[in-house]
Design a protein around this motif. Structure first.
Motif, short mmCIF file in Angstrom:
data_model
loop_
_atom_site.label_atom_id
_atom_site.label_comp_id
_atom_site.label_asym_id
_atom_site.label_seq_id
_atom_site.Cartn_x
_atom_site.Cartn_y
_atom_site.Cartn_z
N CYS A 1 0.87 -1.29 0.06
CA CYS A 1 -0.23 0.13 -0.23
C CYS A 1 1.07 1.43 0.12
N VAL A 2 0.64 1.94 -1.08
CA VAL A 2 1.38 3.54 -1.05
C VAL A 2 0.65 4.56 -1.32
N LYS A 3 1.20 5.58 -0.47
CA LYS A 3 0.39 6.68 -0.51
C LYS A 3 0.90 7.74 -1.38
N ASP B 1 6.89 4.88 2.27
CA ASP B 1 6.30 4.04 1.44
C ASP B 1 7.34 3.43 0.55
N SER C 1 2.01 7.83 6.82
CA SER C 1 1.96 8.54 5.48
C SER C 1 2.85 10.01 5.99
N MET D 1 -0.97 9.48 10.38
CA MET D 1 -1.60 8.91 11.69
C MET D 1 -0.89 7.35 12.11
N GLY D 2 -0.60 6.76 11.01
CA GLY D 2 0.15 5.34 11.43
C GLY D 2 -0.94 4.35 11.82
N VAL D 3 -2.13 4.57 11.39
CA VAL D 3 -3.25 3.61 11.75
C VAL D 3 -3.84 2.74 10.70
N LEU D 4 -3.40 3.04 9.58
CA LEU D 4 -4.07 2.36 8.49
C LEU D 4 -3.58 0.65 8.65
N THR E 1 -11.97 11.57 2.08
CA THR E 1 -12.02 10.31 2.96
C THR E 1 -11.05 10.27 3.88
N ASP E 2 -11.73 9.80 5.39
CA ASP E 2 -10.75 9.79 6.41
C ASP E 2 -9.92 8.42 6.40
N ALA E 3 -9.37 7.96 7.53
CA ALA E 3 -8.76 6.78 7.65
C ALA E 3 -9.47 5.52 7.76
N VAL F 1 -5.05 4.56 -3.10
CA VAL F 1 -6.30 5.14 -3.26
C VAL F 1 -5.91 6.63 -3.46
N THR G 1 -10.58 5.23 4.02
CA THR G 1 -9.59 4.67 3.36
C THR G 1 -9.25 3.15 3.54
C1 LIG Z 1 -3.15 16.72 7.55
C2 LIG Z 1 -4.09 15.74 7.46
C3 LIG Z 1 -5.02 15.38 8.81
C4 LIG Z 1 -5.75 14.29 8.66
N1 LIG Z 1 -6.32 13.86 9.80
C5 LIG Z 1 -7.18 12.99 9.86
C6 LIG Z 1 -7.83 12.54 11.04
O1 LIG Z 1 -7.50 13.18 12.35
N2 LIG Z 1 -8.56 11.60 11.04
C7 LIG Z 1 -8.74 10.83 10.14
O2 LIG Z 1 -9.39 9.73 10.16
N3 LIG Z 1 -8.04 11.03 8.88
C8 LIG Z 1 -7.44 12.19 8.75
N4 LIG Z 1 -6.80 12.56 7.58
C9 LIG Z 1 -7.11 11.63 6.24
C10 LIG Z 1 -6.27 10.58 6.15
O3 LIG Z 1 -4.86 10.96 6.12
C11 LIG Z 1 -6.58 9.47 5.04
O4 LIG Z 1 -7.66 9.05 5.14
C12 LIG Z 1 -5.22 8.48 4.95
O5 LIG Z 1 -5.55 7.99 3.61
C13 LIG Z 1 -5.01 7.60 6.11
O6 LIG Z 1 -4.25 8.33 7.00
P1 LIG Z 1 -2.83 8.65 6.94
O7 LIG Z 1 -2.23 9.20 5.79
O8 LIG Z 1 -2.62 9.17 8.29
O9 LIG Z 1 -2.21 6.86 6.96
P2 LIG Z 1 -1.31 6.33 7.80
O10 LIG Z 1 -2.14 5.61 8.92
O11 LIG Z 1 -0.17 7.38 8.46
O12 LIG Z 1 -0.40 5.22 6.69
C14 LIG Z 1 0.15 4.19 7.04
C15 LIG Z 1 0.12 3.64 5.79
O13 LIG Z 1 -0.94 3.09 5.31
C16 LIG Z 1 -0.87 3.20 3.69
N5 LIG Z 1 -1.85 4.14 3.29
C17 LIG Z 1 -2.13 5.33 4.02
N6 LIG Z 1 -2.92 6.01 3.06
C18 LIG Z 1 -2.97 5.26 1.73
C19 LIG Z 1 -3.67 5.46 0.45
N7 LIG Z 1 -4.58 6.52 0.51
N8 LIG Z 1 -3.50 4.28 -0.51
C20 LIG Z 1 -2.64 3.42 -0.29
N9 LIG Z 1 -2.02 3.29 1.07
C21 LIG Z 1 -2.10 4.06 1.82
C22 LIG Z 1 0.70 3.32 3.46
O14 LIG Z 1 1.27 2.03 3.40
C23 LIG Z 1 1.32 4.06 4.77
O15 LIG Z 1 2.45 4.14 4.80
C24 LIG Z 1 -5.88 13.51 7.61
C25 LIG Z 1 -5.08 13.80 6.48
C26 LIG Z 1 -4.32 15.01 6.39
C27 LIG Z 1 -3.54 15.36 5.16
#
Ligand SMILES: Cc1cc2nc3c(=O)[nH]c(=O)nc-3n(C[C@H](O)[C@H](O)[C@H](O)COP(=O)(O)OP(=O)(O)OC[C@H]3O[C@@H](n4cnc5c(N)ncnc54)[C@H](O)[C@@H]3O)c2cc1C
Length: 261
Positions: free
Chosen positions: A8-10, A40, A122, A127-130, A95-97, A64, A100
């Motif tokens: 999974c890459v963002k 990633d 990312s 967030m480091g939750v995905l 879309t939120d986490a 995504v 996604t």
């Molecule tokens: C500044 C900012 C603040 C945000 N705050 C919130 C919040 O408080 N709550 C919330 O629910 N959402 C929030 N979002 C939205 C959230 O960032 C997206 O939903 C995102 O896709 C998932 O969260 P993350 O980027 O923090 O992923 P993380 O959990 O940090 O990602 C971890 C790993 O998941 C994979 N991954 C993440 N996104 C994708 C993607 N789109 N496609 C493929 N692989 C992926 C990658 O391998 C990545 O290394 C925020 C976005 C931004 C830009």
């Protein structure tokens, strides 16, 4: 049996660019350059090393994101991944986490997998939750924040380094893992790799292809909402001390004043 690895890459806004919020308080991605999230690249690298150590394996990179997210896939394909899947749909905007993770889980199930590899976080949402959300949705084990990972005999094993101890972890496949930026330098795409990437297949999917309702994702489907965003004040120049013999003393007084010492 071929080992099916999905990475999974963002696609994220370039951190050196001028990042700001759009009117609907989502991150403005329109006129900002974007790239494959640096964290990633480590996930792609570890997947390539697992493939090189395996008898038979195939790497699919999955994202995504908006149309430009294709650039992130091309970068991962030029590093050596075999094929790509791009989930793109206007209804995904904001879309939120949780949303996604739903889209990623459905795309991973459709693609087929034995191992899902994610980055530690990312570089925009951070967030480091995905990885955990994905493991929950796929109902498989998760082994996260690994600095070392390998696959053998139907199991993934790895080392997680903490402040005071390192843990050796393992899980039966299928599983989700995430790797850290300490897992080893990511390779640079070779010219041959960049040329080969142009011919590698990129499958495009939308929400209908994944049987996901638009109201489960996007700003309307989000469980979290950005209520307000204020620009951070510009950094001040700070205190400049001209050392005329008392520099050390002035620095110590400043550090004491800040309670750093
Ligand atoms: C500044 C900012 C603040 C945000 N705050 C919130 C919040 O408080 N709550 C919330 O629910 N959402 C929030 N979002 C939205 C959230 O960032 C997206 O939903 C995102 O896709 C998932 O969260 P993350 O980027 O923090 O992923 P993380 O959990 O940090 O990602 C971890 C790993 O998941 C994979 N991954 C993440 N996104 C994708 C993607 N789109 N496609 C493929 N692989 C992926 C990658 O391998 C990545 O290394 C925020 C976005 C931004 C830009």
């Amino acid at each position: 049996m071929s080992l099916r690895i999905v990475v999974c890459v963002k696609y994220v806004p370039d951190a050196t660019g001028d990042r700001h919020f759009a009117e609907d308080l989502t991150v403005d991605r329109d006129d900002v350059d974007g790239l494959l999230s640096e964290l990633d690249e480590y996930a792609v690298e570890q997947a390539l090393q697992i493939k090189e150590a395996a008898d038979d394996a195939e790497i699919t990179v999955l994202t995504v994101g908006p149309e430009d997210a294709n650039d992130a896939l091309r970068k991962a394909l030029s590093m050596g991944a075999d094929k790509a899947v791009h989930v793109e749909d206007d209804d995904l905007h904001g879309t939120d986490a949780l949303g996604t993770s739903l889209v990623l889980a459905k795309a991973i199930e459709k693609t087929g997998y034995d191992l899902v590899v994610c980055g530690m976080a990312s570089t925009d949402g951070t967030m480091g939750v995905l990885p955990a959300l994905l493991a929950e949705r796929l109902n498989v084990p998760q082994v996260t924040l690994l600095s070392e990972v390998s696959v053998a005999d139907g199991k993934v094993t790895g080392r997680r380094d903490g402040d005071t101890a390192s843990e050796q972890l393992e899980a039966a496949l299928p599983a989700v893992v995430s790797v850290t930026d300490q897992s080893g330098e990511a390779r640079y795409p070779s010219f041959k790799g960049i040329m080969a990437a142009k011919k590698k297949p990129v499958e495009s999917l939308d929400l209908d292809d994944l049987d996901i309702d638009a109201d489960e994702v996007g700003l309307d489907g989000a469980w979290t909402k950005v209520e307000d965003a204020t620009e951070r004040p510009a950094r001040t120049a700070g205190t400049i001390v001209k050392d005329e013999g008392e520099g050390g003393k002035q620095l110590a007084e400043f550090l004491a004043g800040q309670k750093f010492i």
